[in-house]
Design an enzyme around this catalytic site. Structure first.
Site, short mmCIF file in Angstrom:
data_model
loop_
_atom_site.label_atom_id
_atom_site.label_comp_id
_atom_site.label_asym_id
_atom_site.label_seq_id
_atom_site.Cartn_x
_atom_site.Cartn_y
_atom_site.Cartn_z
N LYS A 127 -3.09 8.19 8.59
CA LYS A 127 -2.11 8.38 7.52
C LYS A 127 -2.80 8.35 6.16
O LYS A 127 -2.49 9.15 5.27
CB LYS A 127 -1.05 7.28 7.58
N THR A 140 0.85 -1.19 0.00
CA THR A 140 0.00 0.00 0.00
C THR A 140 0.88 1.24 0.00
O THR A 140 1.59 1.51 0.97
CB THR A 140 -0.92 0.00 1.23
N LYS A 191 -7.78 2.62 -3.86
CA LYS A 191 -7.73 2.16 -2.47
C LYS A 191 -7.75 3.35 -1.50
O LYS A 191 -8.34 3.28 -0.42
CB LYS A 191 -6.49 1.30 -2.21
#
Lengths: 316, 316, 316, 316
Positions: free
Chosen positions: C239, C95, C170
């Site tokens: 984050k 990611t 995402k």
């Protein structure tokens, strides 16, 4: 001592001229040569590239628009850091983010070049009168040694700490300007919506305890509705708020107001106000006003089939 | 048992008709008589005022547009609470704030009248099919006793607690709808700005774990750009968020997201979107887009005389 | 076809094992060799470095914790991109932010290596059952060609567009999760503050039109007050919101709710909740509650010398 | 002319004493008689109720803590408006919301009593020195006629417009104070997080263009960490922001920053800071700091089974 100066815009030309007036010998570079001519007429040497300038200067000033321009001048193909001279010093007056300034400090030192990052606050007029403020970040000894040069251009030289600290402090300053302007705009619109005259609001608020001093300088713009040319474009202010938000994230600080201001200015930018003075945030908040007839909540329940679920709720 | 029904709008007529279908004898009142006629044709009695209705009904339903209308019907010059009958019951289905509902409960009890506050969720179609949801606030015994009447009109009767609790729960529901819609709109605009197709975003997000189910019902509006007539006007949603914010203040709860949503919808209202469906918040965020050529931060520092202080800073 | 796999954490080991089960021959690398042993026992080859792995693999998967780890594995001293093989393919499942993914695509191509960035959604259990979702960004032809490999590990392979697009999608997903969780927490705290029982709120809201499906999976945590170990640490969610905010800035999108959520989670992190599951935002909002006796505005004006100006106002 | 004065707190006693010093004959009422004694010793008459006071006074001042107290004094069982005298004048100096002030104006006029709503700004010391500021709302002729009385107590008498306008302007003032304090606190915490010393930040910011003048008076509190006793309790400031938000809603104005500030102060109240000076918002932002070891995003992906969906995503 021969001084290099890269970046001869409205601020840079005035700053360089003040160095010249104090008897310093200049070598200058700018994207367009034209702006260098008044300085050359007074004895400055023209350099064809940052690299060429590097070979002749003990101290190199940069006063450029953004980090990319600084990086190109320093580390690009013809960058001055590619030809470092023994004992050379680089003083970057551009407005950049703290981490970029620290990175440049590292790059300079790796080549034996000293570095000070000293972003500047002040107007065109203040640049001309050598009344700028310098927010100095770098080693104390360098800051002391080169203070006389900065004093040729400014009257408030504030040592802020190590590399990047000048940029950090200027960032906090601009965060305050941005939030104060937007909060004042909100108050002004609220007051006017409640029927208070704008003149009364200005009289009562400006000069009072709750109004940042710079707001007084925005009164004329707000009264005239004239936001161009900008003293400080709304787009740049929004960028500075973004920068503060990113730095806060990295440092673990919380800034809910600053982020709210950042998004409000962004909406104004999307509405076409980015190039206007940042005080246009008032106009943005004041002008956009529902024009359709409002029944203000006094609607007929009979027409209220307020199910956003398309019937799912009860299918359960 | 004779039932009074006050407020014959789109929802009210359908609700009253369902009571009638179950064999209940009705006495009805509405601001305009016209809407009562189909019910009268089926045997309902017309009353010339809430007061006149009060004299004939054991149970009085109100389905009105806003608290002011409810207060007028109950406590106005011809209000039904001015002629309370022994053992009488008032069931208010209007959408009101919790404190108003509690106030009405007190007023009713002071006159020996029972009270249930049961705001309703559901569409026109659900009203017709007796598939509404009732959020019931009041005494348990009353809720139990009158449940059969509510079941004539709805299929989900949720007892929420004492007076005002039905209103409280509906308020939380709408707070969720409003924040979910706005957050989804932000994500959609972000995704499209990054180059993702809207179709892909819909496919990937709707039906996934992070999307509230009602969002699927907004897809067609967003794809067609057609936000009128509204299922749920943006202006009303913003009012509900305001109501939640006020209730949170009174209860001492913090709601930063809900308040941010409230202000975002307010900006959309000022931009003329108040009467559109609240899904128009997507369009508001997507359409307003800076049209002027943006140099996106790549500006010439030379033109940056960014002093918002008008020279004050250095006068210090 | 020999497949390299770098990064054998909880997810990576299960993903690699599924490739192995489909008959693919593996060469593996991990910071600590220990975790590779089950795979080696089943026939995988151990490589002493990413570089050593590069020499043996046609396709290289990376499943690492963060961009820095990916960059080190690819471009570090022993990075696999330092020994590119003809026709080699790199599939990064980590990611990362969209711009990082695009940068890696450029680095790979410059060395003749193909690139797909395919971040993954799914739990440990789903990894084991080969039921992960892959958000694929890269060239269509590559996405088609390597789809069978992804299908060894997942059952939902969504092609999102060019390099970085998987990461973009995402990011939007996680922005929705973060805002939905925080808005739900606000509603829950409001409802409870108004006297509604938590059980009723769950019953009425979860499964309803306004609640994102994943919220149901947080009910147990909220009821038990047990937020560790985290499924998805609050710190990571924050984050991701930061990442969305930065991407929105770059793309010129406005996200006032998302930014408000970002700051709310930041406050929770400062309060020590960063490593807990992100549903702990409910607990953060619910627990912090003024304990001092509050007179709630009913204060005695006689004690109100509310001048924050220290006398300046009237000195004017 | 005989003057009635109701509400003898810290501010009220000093204001009444100044009227007395100018030779005005007083009749006074307070919840507790004790505080009236110094005034009575100087010749004031004690009244046993607002009603008793009404019978003796041409002008009635009220200086009470909150709207409820004002309403009780005016319209309660022994309220002074129950015994209106011909040509009588009521001057309310309490801090109330604009709509309440307008409502009182209507009540007074309905009984033939004149009304001015003039909330006050200033400290205990300023009250003593007759240096208060009065924000006057009401009819111009009344404002002119009674100005000499106000000048006994204050040196800045600002006519703001009709009934409620004084309250409106004070509300805008406090909205500015609240946002400025919170934005400054954010900047200070950011600066310190970036390594700038607090002393440098104070030096650079206070007195500069972006800092509201009152902030200088908060420096000592912030440096000492001593926020009690409060000059202006955080809880009251939050109430004023709430009031501004409600007024903005009613007027259709958008205030995203003000609402963000309102919620930030609310979080601080929940954390137990409500009775402290509102500058404690700095301490709230600075102290709450994650104490657990943070890996700051450098986590091991291997442990990341970040599926908040409980497996639903792939069940699709």
């Amino acid at each position: 001592m021969k001084i290099g100066f890269i970046g001869l815009g409205i601020m840079g030309t005035r700053m360089a001229a003040n160095l010249q007036k104090h008897g310093h010998s200049l070598v200058v570079f700018n994207r367009t040569r034209e702006k260098a001519e008044p300085l050359v007429a007074e004895g400055a040497t023209w350099a064809d590239s940052p690299a060429a300038l590097a070979l002749q200067a003990e101290v190199i000033f940069t006063m450029l628009a953004h980090p990319d321009a600084v990086e190109e001048a320093a580390l690009g193909e013809d960058g001055f850091l590619r030809y470092p001279q023994p004992g050379q010093m680089w003083i970057d007056c551009s407005t950049v983010n703290p981490s970029f300034s620290r990175k440049m400090a590292v790059e300079a030192k790796a080549r034996g070049v000293g570095f000070l990052g000293t972003p500047v606050t002040g107007s065109k007029g203040q640049a001309e009168l050598a009344k700028l403020t310098f927010w100095v970040g770098g080693e104390t000894s360098d800051a002391e040694r080169y203070r006389p040069l900065l004093e040729c251009m400014g009257n408030r030289i504030i040592y802020c700490g190590g590399p990047g600290m000048g940029a950090s402090l200027k960032m906090v300053m601009n965060q305050l300007l941005g939030t104060a302007m937007a909060a004042f705009a909100e108050g002004l619109v609220l007051g006017e919506s409640l029927g208070l005259s704008r003149e009364l609001l200005f009289e009562a608020i400006l000069g009072g305890p709750g109004a940042a001093p710079f707001l007084a300088s925005k009164r004329e713009r707000i009264e005239s509705g004239n936001y161009e040319p900008a003293d400080f474009p709304l787009r740049w202010l929004q960028k500075d708020l973004h920068l503060a938000a990113v730095s806060a994230y990295e440092a673990g600080a919380a800034m809910p107001l600053t982020n709210a201001a950042k998004e409000l200015y962004r909406l104004a930018i999307r509405d076409g106000r980015g190039s206007e003075d940042f005080s246009a945030i008032y106009d943005y908040l004041a002008r956009n006003q529902d024009v359709k007839p409002s029944n203000n909540g006094h609607h007929d329940q009979s027409d209220r089939s307020n199910d956003p679920t398309g019937g799912r709720l009860c299918a359960r």
